[in-house]
Design a protein around this motif. Structure first.
Motif, PDB file in Angstrom:
ATOM      1  N   SER A 152      49.457  43.859  40.132  1.00 52.74           N
ATOM      2  CA  SER A 152      48.163  44.197  39.533  1.00 52.74           C
ATOM      3  C   SER A 152      47.030  43.887  40.500  1.00 52.74           C
ATOM      4  O   SER A 152      46.109  44.684  40.686  1.00 52.74           O
ATOM      5  N   ALA A 153      47.101  42.731  41.143  1.00 54.27           N
ATOM      6  CA  ALA A 153      46.069  42.344  42.109  1.00 54.27           C
ATOM      7  C   ALA A 153      46.049  43.308  43.287  1.00 54.27           C
ATOM      8  O   ALA A 153      44.977  43.715  43.762  1.00 54.27           O
ATOM      9  N   MET A 154      47.229  43.716  43.752  1.00 47.28           N
ATOM     10  CA  MET A 154      47.299  44.673  44.857  1.00 47.28           C
ATOM     11  C   MET A 154      46.733  46.024  44.423  1.00 47.28           C
ATOM     12  O   MET A 154      46.056  46.707  45.201  1.00 47.28           O
ATOM     13  N   LEU A 169      56.501  37.836  35.487  1.00 42.22           N
ATOM     14  CA  LEU A 169      55.047  37.776  35.287  1.00 42.22           C
ATOM     15  C   LEU A 169      54.308  37.591  36.601  1.00 42.22           C
ATOM     16  O   LEU A 169      53.266  38.209  36.835  1.00 42.22           O
ATOM     17  N   LEU A 170      54.835  36.746  37.459  1.00 42.43           N
ATOM     18  CA  LEU A 170      54.213  36.505  38.758  1.00 42.43           C
ATOM     19  C   LEU A 170      54.205  37.791  39.588  1.00 42.43           C
ATOM     20  O   LEU A 170      53.181  38.146  40.187  1.00 42.43           O
ATOM     21  N   ARG A 171      55.337  38.513  39.608  1.00 42.31           N
ATOM     22  CA  ARG A 171      55.398  39.786  40.337  1.00 42.31           C
ATOM     23  C   ARG A 171      54.410  40.801  39.751  1.00 42.31           C
ATOM     24  O   ARG A 171      53.732  41.513  40.484  1.00 42.31           O
ATOM     25  N   THR A 172      54.328  40.837  38.424  1.00 37.34           N
ATOM     26  CA  THR A 172      53.413  41.774  37.760  1.00 37.34           C
ATOM     27  C   THR A 172      51.970  41.453  38.120  1.00 37.34           C
ATOM     28  O   THR A 172      51.176  42.361  38.404  1.00 37.34           O
ATOM     29  N   HIS A 175      44.375  46.520  42.146  1.00 38.79           N
ATOM     30  CA  HIS A 175      42.915  46.374  42.100  1.00 38.79           C
ATOM     31  C   HIS A 175      42.330  46.416  43.508  1.00 38.79           C
ATOM     32  O   HIS A 175      41.289  47.045  43.741  1.00 38.79           O
ATOM     33  N   LEU A 176      43.001  45.750  44.446  1.00 44.88           N
ATOM     34  CA  LEU A 176      42.537  45.744  45.834  1.00 44.88           C
ATOM     35  C   LEU A 176      42.595  47.144  46.423  1.00 44.88           C
ATOM     36  O   LEU A 176      41.648  47.610  47.069  1.00 44.88           O
ATOM     37  N   ALA A 177      43.686  47.877  46.170  1.00 46.50           N
ATOM     38  CA  ALA A 177      43.827  49.239  46.667  1.00 46.50           C
ATOM     39  C   ALA A 177      42.754  50.148  46.067  1.00 46.50           C
ATOM     40  O   ALA A 177      42.167  50.989  46.771  1.00 46.50           O
ATOM     41  N   ALA A 178      42.497  49.990  44.777  1.00 43.37           N
ATOM     42  CA  ALA A 178      41.461  50.789  44.120  1.00 43.37           C
ATOM     43  C   ALA A 178      40.090  50.490  44.686  1.00 43.37           C
ATOM     44  O   ALA A 178      39.260  51.392  44.922  1.00 43.37           O
TER      45      ALA A 178
END
Length: 170
Positions: free
Chosen positions: A158-160, A151-154, A162-165
Motif C-alpha cells: 500500500s505504501a509503495m 498484514l505487513l506485506r499489505t 501511494h509512493l508510485a501514485a
C-alpha cells in the motif's frame, strides 16, 4: 477363654475425605489434560551442579505439539525445547520470574523433528510438591505470526502504491 478387647473405629469420615481427594485429583487431571494449550511444570532452580531444571509434568498437548512421549519430555529441560537464540535468554527470564513471580513473552519451540513453532509463554512461580516450580502455559501462535506477515506485506504494498501514485502525479 480369659477375655477379649475389641476396638471399633468409625472410618466414615476418613473414607469421605479419601473420596473427596480422589474426585479433586480427577478434576485436576481433567482440566490439565483438556486444556487447548500446552502446559508444562518445571523446576525453578537447577539441581546442584546441573543445568536448568527438568520438566516435572506436562499435558498431552505439550507432548503432541513437540513430538515427544511424556517420558522423553521429562528427561529434557526448558532450554532443550527452545530455539538456541531464545534458550540463551532463559537465565534472564528465570531472574524475572523470581523477581515478579510471573513472566509473559514470546519464544520459538523446537519439535523433536527440528521444526520450529512460534510460541507465547505465560509463566508463573508456584509451589509444586513442596518445592518452587514454574507453571508454563504455552500457546502456538503460528497462525497469528502468519497473519502479521500478510498484514505487513499489505501495508508495504500500500505504501509503495501511494509512493508510485505520488510520483506519477508529479
Amino acid at each position: 477363654f480369659a477375655g477379649a478387647t475389641l476396638f471399633v473405629t468409625d472410618i466414615t469420615g476418613r473414607r469421605r475425605m479419601e473420596e473427596a481427594l480422589r474426585q479433586s485429583e480427577a478434576r485436576y487431571r481433567t482440566l490439565f489434560e483438556s486444556a487447548g494449550d500446552a502446559i508444562f511444570i518445571h523446576d525453578l532452580f537447577p539441581p546442584p551442579g546441573g543445568d536448568a531444571g527438568h520438566f516435572l509434568a506436562a499435558n498431552q498437548v505439550a507432548c503432541q505439539r513437540l513430538g515427544y512421549s511424556l517420558q522423553e519430555l521429562m528427561a529434557r529441560t526448558p532450554a532443550d525445547i527452545e530455539a538456541p537464540e531464545y534458550a540463551a535468554q532463559l537465565a534472564e527470564r528465570i531472574d524475572e520470574l523470581q523477581r515478579y513471580g510471573h513472566h509473559f513473552y514470546e519464544t520459538v519451540h523446537v519439535r523433536s523433528d527440528g521444526a520450529t513453532i512460534p510460541t507465547e509463554l505465560s509463566s508463573r512461580v508456584m509451589d509444586y510438591e513442596g518445592r518452587a516450580a514454574v507453571l508454563v502455559i504455552a500457546r502456538d501462535i503460528t497462525e497469528r505470526k502468519q497473519v502479521e506477515q500478510v498484514l505487513l506485506r499489505t501495508e508495504r504494498l500500500s505504501a509503495m502504491g501511494h509512493l508510485a501514485a505520488a510520483l506519477a502525479h508529479e
